[in-house]
Enzyme design. Structure first.
Site, PDB file in Angstrom:
ATOM      1  N   TRP A 137       0.914  -1.267   0.019  1.00 35.60           N
ATOM      2  CA  TRP A 137       0.134  -0.006  -0.035  1.00 35.60           C
ATOM      3  C   TRP A 137       0.795   1.187  -0.055  1.00 35.60           C
ATOM      4  O   TRP A 137       0.617   2.465  -0.627  1.00 35.60           O
ATOM      5  CB  TRP A 137      -0.877  -0.243   1.359  1.00 35.60           C
ATOM      6  CG  TRP A 137      -1.668   1.180   1.397  1.00 35.60           C
ATOM      7  CD1 TRP A 137      -3.069   1.361   0.641  1.00 35.60           C
ATOM      8  CD2 TRP A 137      -1.408   2.333   2.079  1.00 35.60           C
ATOM      9  NE1 TRP A 137      -3.612   2.709   1.140  1.00 35.60           N
ATOM     10  CE2 TRP A 137      -2.387   3.487   1.941  1.00 35.60           C
ATOM     11  CE3 TRP A 137      -0.368   2.783   2.595  1.00 35.60           C
ATOM     12  CZ2 TRP A 137      -2.448   4.665   2.632  1.00 35.60           C
ATOM     13  CZ3 TRP A 137      -0.374   4.011   3.357  1.00 35.60           C
ATOM     14  CH2 TRP A 137      -1.592   4.942   3.261  1.00 35.60           C
ATOM     15  N   HIS A 138       1.998   1.016   0.675  1.00 37.05           N
ATOM     16  CA  HIS A 138       3.052   2.256   0.583  1.00 37.05           C
ATOM     17  C   HIS A 138       3.652   2.522  -0.586  1.00 37.05           C
ATOM     18  O   HIS A 138       4.027   3.768  -0.834  1.00 37.05           O
ATOM     19  CB  HIS A 138       3.844   2.259   1.759  1.00 37.05           C
ATOM     20  CG  HIS A 138       3.300   2.210   3.227  1.00 37.05           C
ATOM     21  ND1 HIS A 138       2.729   1.407   3.877  1.00 37.05           N
ATOM     22  CD2 HIS A 138       3.472   3.674   3.939  1.00 37.05           C
ATOM     23  CE1 HIS A 138       2.428   1.654   5.115  1.00 37.05           C
ATOM     24  NE2 HIS A 138       2.785   2.912   5.246  1.00 37.05           N
ATOM     25  N   GLY A 139       3.774   1.512  -1.498  1.00 36.45           N
ATOM     26  CA  GLY A 139       4.591   1.686  -2.477  1.00 36.45           C
ATOM     27  C   GLY A 139       4.992   0.298  -3.330  1.00 36.45           C
ATOM     28  O   GLY A 139       5.240  -0.792  -2.634  1.00 36.45           O
TER      29      GLY A 139
END
Length: 234
Positions: A89-91
């Protein structure tokens, strides 16, 4: 430690700004951080760090996957999948996958050995809790290296420097990090014991001195220039 303090100050600071700005318009946002670096274990850390995301991961990933309803192995699988997805989700980067995977492994290990953290009021801080708090902070700090690094090579360089003793910070930078760490610790301790300490701040002289020192700290340690938030991309 420097990366841990930077990420915490950046993220917690701008969410506090968002909460304060929202209050001006009569909107009350949830509190997103509850002294996470004073946690006794990783389970407690994730109940006090980025609480809105933690709740979302729990309610919309962990529980739909089956939670802890189908035995130990299924619980471990669900914990790992939840944290791996949280990393993605962060990258879309392998460094974020490793960050999430490490937290998943921590949570699985704690569940396997019976570590738990009850929801509700957290116990007061005692000297006997210091080893578990320091150990938890060290585990979290190791994961932040991957979170903050641009790639694996940079993360490995950090660990090589850490364990080889090379590439140390100049003494003035060490002092600066130590002072900032002390300020963060004192603010978190204040937040934890706020009901009792608020009685002390009722005295105008004490309140004026406290806020004056905070203002001086902001001016002295501001760096003299702006910097982009680490979390601006998320």
């Amino acid at each position: 430690m420097e990366v841990s303090l930077q990420i915490y100050g950046d993220f917690s600071g701008y969410t506090d700004i968002a909460r304060g700005t929202s209050r001006l318009f009569g909107i009350e946002l949830i509190r997103n951080f509850r002294q996470p670096y004073l946690s006794r274990n990783i389970t407690e850390f994730w109940r006090t760090w980025h609480i809105s995301l933690s709740n979302w991961l729990h309610d919309y990933l962990y529980v739909p996957l089956g939670g802890n309803r189908n035995g130990a192995l299924s619980t471990y699988r669900n914990l790992m999948l939840t944290m791996l997805i949280g990393g993605l989700w962060h990258g879309a980067s392998w460094t974020f996958v490793v960050w999430g995977g490490l937290h998943g492994l921590y949570l699985v290990a704690e569940r396997a050995i019976g570590v738990s953290e009850h929801r509700g009021v957290r116990p007061p801080i005692r000297a006997g809790q210091l080893p578990s708090k320091l150990f938890t902070f060290a585990l979290v700090s190791m994961t932040w290296v991957f979170f903050r690094a641009d790639d694996f090579g940079q993360a490995m360089d950090v660990f090589r420097s850490l364990f080889s003793g090379s590439g140390g910070l100049p003494i003035e930078d060490v002092i600066l990090v130590g002072v900032i760490a002390l300020e963060v610790l004192l603010m978190d301790l204040y937040a934890r014991r706020q009901p009792a300490l608020m009685k002390v701040l009722q005295y105008p002289v004490v309140e004026g001195f406290a806020y004056g020192m905070l203002a001086v700290g902001v001016i002295v340690w501001s760096g003299g220039g702006g910097a982009q938030f680490i979390y601006f991309q998320f």
